[in-house]
Design a protein around this motif. Structure first.
Motif, PDB file in Angstrom:
ATOM      1  N   PHE B 239       1.214   5.962   8.569  1.00  0.00           N
ATOM      2  CA  PHE B 239       0.542   4.703   8.922  1.00  0.00           C
ATOM      3  C   PHE B 239       1.264   3.987  10.049  1.00  0.00           C
ATOM      4  CE2 PHE B 239      -0.424   5.263   4.354  1.00  0.00           C
ATOM      5  CZ  PHE B 239      -1.801   5.441   4.484  1.00  0.00           C
ATOM      6  N   ILE B 240       0.506   3.182  10.778  1.00  0.00           N
ATOM      7  CA  ILE B 240       1.120   2.369  11.831  1.00  0.00           C
ATOM      8  C   ILE B 240       1.827   1.194  11.197  1.00  0.00           C
ATOM      9  CG2 ILE B 240       0.559   0.819  13.732  1.00  0.00           C
ATOM     10  CD1 ILE B 240      -1.653   2.891  14.432  1.00  0.00           C
ATOM     11  N   LYS B 241       1.161   0.633  10.181  1.00  0.00           N
ATOM     12  CA  LYS B 241       1.770  -0.509   9.497  1.00  0.00           C
ATOM     13  C   LYS B 241       1.114  -0.658   8.138  1.00  0.00           C
ATOM     14  CE  LYS B 241       3.198  -4.985   9.134  1.00  0.00           C
ATOM     15  NZ  LYS B 241       4.269  -5.234   8.264  1.00  0.00           N
ATOM     16  N   VAL B 242       1.938  -0.924   7.151  1.00  0.00           N
ATOM     17  CA  VAL B 242       1.426  -1.074   5.787  1.00  0.00           C
ATOM     18  C   VAL B 242       1.604  -2.514   5.335  1.00  0.00           C
ATOM     19  CG1 VAL B 242       1.625  -0.276   3.399  1.00  0.00           C
ATOM     20  CG2 VAL B 242       2.110   1.295   5.290  1.00  0.00           C
ATOM     21  N   GLU B 243       0.527  -3.060   4.756  1.00  0.00           N
ATOM     22  CA  GLU B 243       0.586  -4.397   4.172  1.00  0.00           C
ATOM     23  C   GLU B 243       0.569  -4.238   2.662  1.00  0.00           C
ATOM     24  OE1 GLU B 243      -0.163  -7.981   5.282  1.00  0.00           O
ATOM     25  OE2 GLU B 243       1.131  -7.129   6.859  1.00  0.00           O
ATOM     26  N   HIS B 244       1.580  -4.789   1.995  1.00  0.00           N
ATOM     27  CA  HIS B 244       1.617  -4.660   0.546  1.00  0.00           C
ATOM     28  C   HIS B 244       1.038  -5.898  -0.110  1.00  0.00           C
ATOM     29  CE1 HIS B 244       4.161  -1.109   0.746  1.00  0.00           C
ATOM     30  NE2 HIS B 244       4.777  -1.715   1.751  1.00  0.00           N
ATOM     31  N   SER B 245       0.351  -5.679  -1.238  1.00  0.00           N
ATOM     32  CA  SER B 245      -0.050  -6.820  -2.062  1.00  0.00           C
ATOM     33  C   SER B 245       0.352  -6.489  -3.492  1.00  0.00           C
ATOM     34  CB  SER B 245      -1.560  -7.041  -1.948  1.00  0.00           C
ATOM     35  OG  SER B 245      -2.238  -5.990  -2.606  1.00  0.00           O
ATOM     36  N   SER B 246       0.074  -7.392  -4.425  1.00  0.00           N
ATOM     37  CA  SER B 246       0.549  -7.187  -5.795  1.00  0.00           C
ATOM     38  C   SER B 246      -0.112  -5.971  -6.457  1.00  0.00           C
ATOM     39  CB  SER B 246       0.298  -8.438  -6.628  1.00  0.00           C
ATOM     40  OG  SER B 246      -1.069  -8.778  -6.519  1.00  0.00           O
ATOM     41  N   THR B 247      -1.338  -5.674  -6.052  1.00  0.00           N
ATOM     42  CA  THR B 247      -2.028  -4.576  -6.727  1.00  0.00           C
ATOM     43  C   THR B 247      -2.078  -3.289  -5.919  1.00  0.00           C
ATOM     44  OG1 THR B 247      -4.060  -5.431  -5.800  1.00  0.00           O
ATOM     45  CG2 THR B 247      -3.554  -6.064  -8.064  1.00  0.00           C
ATOM     46  N   GLY B 248      -1.966  -3.404  -4.614  1.00  0.00           N
ATOM     47  CA  GLY B 248      -2.100  -2.184  -3.828  1.00  0.00           C
ATOM     48  C   GLY B 248      -1.599  -2.354  -2.420  1.00  0.00           C
ATOM     49  N   PHE B 249      -2.070  -1.496  -1.547  1.00  0.00           N
ATOM     50  CA  PHE B 249      -1.675  -1.613  -0.144  1.00  0.00           C
ATOM     51  C   PHE B 249      -2.903  -1.468   0.744  1.00  0.00           C
ATOM     52  CE2 PHE B 249      -2.024   2.943  -0.471  1.00  0.00           C
ATOM     53  CZ  PHE B 249      -2.376   3.363   0.808  1.00  0.00           C
ATOM     54  N   GLN B 250      -2.722  -1.919   1.934  1.00  0.00           N
ATOM     55  CA  GLN B 250      -3.755  -1.769   2.953  1.00  0.00           C
ATOM     56  C   GLN B 250      -3.007  -1.415   4.226  1.00  0.00           C
ATOM     57  OE1 GLN B 250      -6.943  -4.543   2.689  1.00  0.00           O
ATOM     58  NE2 GLN B 250      -7.048  -4.810   4.896  1.00  0.00           N
ATOM     59  N   ALA B 251      -3.481  -0.400   4.918  1.00  0.00           N
ATOM     60  CA  ALA B 251      -2.703   0.049   6.063  1.00  0.00           C
ATOM     61  C   ALA B 251      -3.591   0.575   7.167  1.00  0.00           C
ATOM     62  CB  ALA B 251      -1.726   1.137   5.631  1.00  0.00           C
ATOM     63  N   LEU B 252      -3.040   0.565   8.387  1.00  0.00           N
ATOM     64  CA  LEU B 252      -3.776   1.090   9.536  1.00  0.00           C
ATOM     65  C   LEU B 252      -3.200   2.444   9.917  1.00  0.00           C
ATOM     66  CD1 LEU B 252      -5.920   0.118  11.768  1.00  0.00           C
ATOM     67  CD2 LEU B 252      -3.898  -0.128  13.213  1.00  0.00           C
ATOM     68  N   THR B 253      -4.093   3.386  10.171  1.00  0.00           N
ATOM     69  CA  THR B 253      -3.611   4.696  10.620  1.00  0.00           C
ATOM     70  C   THR B 253      -4.340   5.121  11.885  1.00  0.00           C
ATOM     71  OG1 THR B 253      -3.316   7.007  10.021  1.00  0.00           O
ATOM     72  CG2 THR B 253      -5.311   5.935   9.198  1.00  0.00           C
ATOM     73  N   ASP B 254      -3.669   5.941  12.693  1.00  0.00           N
ATOM     74  CA  ASP B 254      -4.377   6.552  13.814  1.00  0.00           C
ATOM     75  C   ASP B 254      -4.423   8.069  13.618  1.00  0.00           C
ATOM     76  OD1 ASP B 254      -1.750   7.076  14.258  1.00  0.00           O
ATOM     77  OD2 ASP B 254      -1.697   6.345  16.318  1.00  0.00           O
TER      78      ASP B 254
END
Lengths: 203, 286
Positions: B239-254
């Protein structure tokens, strides 16, 4: 280039309306002033006002985005100033004549000489200093010069007899010729200097 | 396909900011959107294009010409719309026209007055009374009146209300229809671009990260969502950058293929909007 010079007349519409009352005011109330001083004021009225007006707006960005080169923008200033000086002195001459304010050709010649010197010294300020302060700086220095210069000249004339002797020994013609050479020379140097600065400038 | 504008290794350094080694091409006949966060170097790049700034290094060519020799020729064919008012505030449009028109060889008064009418601009009111939108229209009318081939616009939609933004985008679309004009505009409102841009150039901290057709950009990037336990030091690398939250993650990939291979059906892969790309890339470590 002619368009750049003409532009000053468009942006100075309001100030131009004040030009005639401005001269009439001096002709009527400032009777003790040297006519050369009035001619000098008249001659720098348009060029200095144009500079002051332009530095308030983002004129440099506008003019440099139009199909003009930086050399032309500076050249328009220096050539335009001479054109407006000639016109203004003509108009002032007519007004003073109509107001019965006595003057001679000598007054005009001195005013033109001082115009070149004053312009040569003040124009580069508009390319060096930060906008906002220049108008004030020019205005203040002009007043200071007008107040301080005559006594200094008088002092020099009284005390430095070698200089006065030298000057009085010169013929009027040489005196005027060398004065003109110095004044115009300064003006040209000033032009080259301003141009060099303006060419390197970032907007 | 021809480039109307080319940057080759262009650098410009200021005391506290610089743009470094910019390579950029603008394709003729297309709309290129120039995106990046505030302070990323958009305005500096635009000013370099207009020759308002002189590059410290590199080459800039507009219409294949060099500014050093052909400044006037280039600017005859360039239109500009800046985010601040550069016209004399105290003057009305009539006087502004009297100053600007004689500067251009191929200025058409007829076109000018047609656009003024079309854009519903007042001729006798001082520019300083204009709203931001009216100022944009006035600049655009001027650019169109000398039939500019390349129009550079710095944040034309910033500060406009939504209704007017749409109107402006419609106008831009319309002027592009003839096909010979090229439009380059910077913005941080990326939703504008989905409607009209063909190419996206993305600048980040003074560097151009990509300059590609918009569909390629949208195909290349994806937003991945999944549960927290899927992310570890190894999987994070795709991933380019991962955003963490309490339940999961959200991330951008190329690298969508790799993500699919790695996680299979355990993650949700969504299309990434330009805004997502901007947001994640800004916080990226690599």
């Amino acid at each position: 280039m002619f368009n750049l010079i003409k532009k000053d007349l468009i942006i100075l519409k309001v100030q131009l309306l004040l030009f005639i009352p401005f001269i009439v005011f001096f002709a009527v109330f400032a009777t003790h002033l040297s006519p050369a001083f009035i001619f000098l004021l008249a001659s720098i009225f348009i060029p200095i006002n144009a500079y002051i007006y332009d530095e308030q707006a983002e004129t440099n960005i506008l003019l440099n985005s139009l199909p003009y080169t930086r050399q032309e923008i500076v050249a328009a200033r220096y050539i335009g100033a001479i054109a407006y000086m000639i016109l203004s002195i003509g108009v002032a001459g007519i007004i003073l004549y109509l107001c019965n304010y006595g003057y001679t050709i000598r007054d005009i010649v001195i005013a033109v000489g001082l115009f070149f010197v004053f312009s040569a010294l003040s124009f580069p300020l508009f390319y060096i200093l930060k906008p906002g302060y220049i108008g004030l700086a020019v205005f203040v220095s002009f007043i200071v010069l007008a107040v301080v210069l005559p006594p200094i000249v008088q002092f020099l004339a009284e005390n430095l007899t070698t200089i006065t002797n030298f000057l009085t020994n010169l013929s009027a013609f040489t005196l005027y010729l060398s004065g003109a050479t110095i004044a115009i020379g300064l003006y040209l140097l000033s032009w080259i200097f301003s141009r060099t600065i303006y060419l390197r400038k970032d907007f | 396909m021809e480039n109307v504008l080319e940057f080759k290794g262009v650098s410009k350094r200021f005391k506290d900011f610089s743009v470094e080694n910019i390579n950029l091409q603008i394709k003729q006949g297309y709309v290129t959107g120039f995106i990046g966060a505030n302070g990323a170097g958009k305005s500096t790049t635009m000013k370099l294009m207009m020759n308002l700034l002189r590059a410290d290094a590199g080459k800039i060519k507009v219409f294949g010409l060099d500014y050093a020799k052909h400044e006037k020729k280039i600017k005859e064919r360039l239109g500009f719309v800046y985010d601040s008012n550069v016209f004399y505030e105290g003057l009305n449009l009539k006087d502004v026209r009297r100053i600007i028109a004689p500067a251009y060889k191929n200025w058409s008064n007829k076109q000018f007055y047609e656009f003024i009418e079309k854009f519903e601009l007042p001729l006798n009111k001082a520019i300083k009374t204009f709203s931001k939108g009216m100022q944009m229209k006035a600049s655009l009318a001027i650019a169109l009146s000398h039939d500019a081939e390349l129009i550079l616009m710095d944040e034309p939609t910033a500060g406009l209300d939504p209704v007017f933004r749409r109107e402006l985008l419609d106008i831009l679309q319309e002027i592009m229809e003839e096909g010979k004009r090229t439009l380059f505009f910077s913005t941080h409102i990326t939703s504008d671009l989905n409607r009209i841009a063909d190419y996206i150039a993305f600048i980040q901290k003074g560097k151009v990260l990509f300059n590609d057709p918009i569909y390629e950009v949208q195909e290349r990037y994806a937003l991945v969502k999944g549960s927290k336990d899927l992310i570890n030091r190894d999987t994070e690398k795709s991933f380019i950058k991962v955003e963490h939250s309490s339940t999961g993650f959200q991330a951008l990939t190329d690298d969508i293929d790799k993500v699919k291979e790695l996680f299979g059906d355990s993650v949700v892969i969504d299309e990434a909007s330009l805004e997502d790309i901007m947001f994640y890339v800004k916080g990226a470590s690599h």
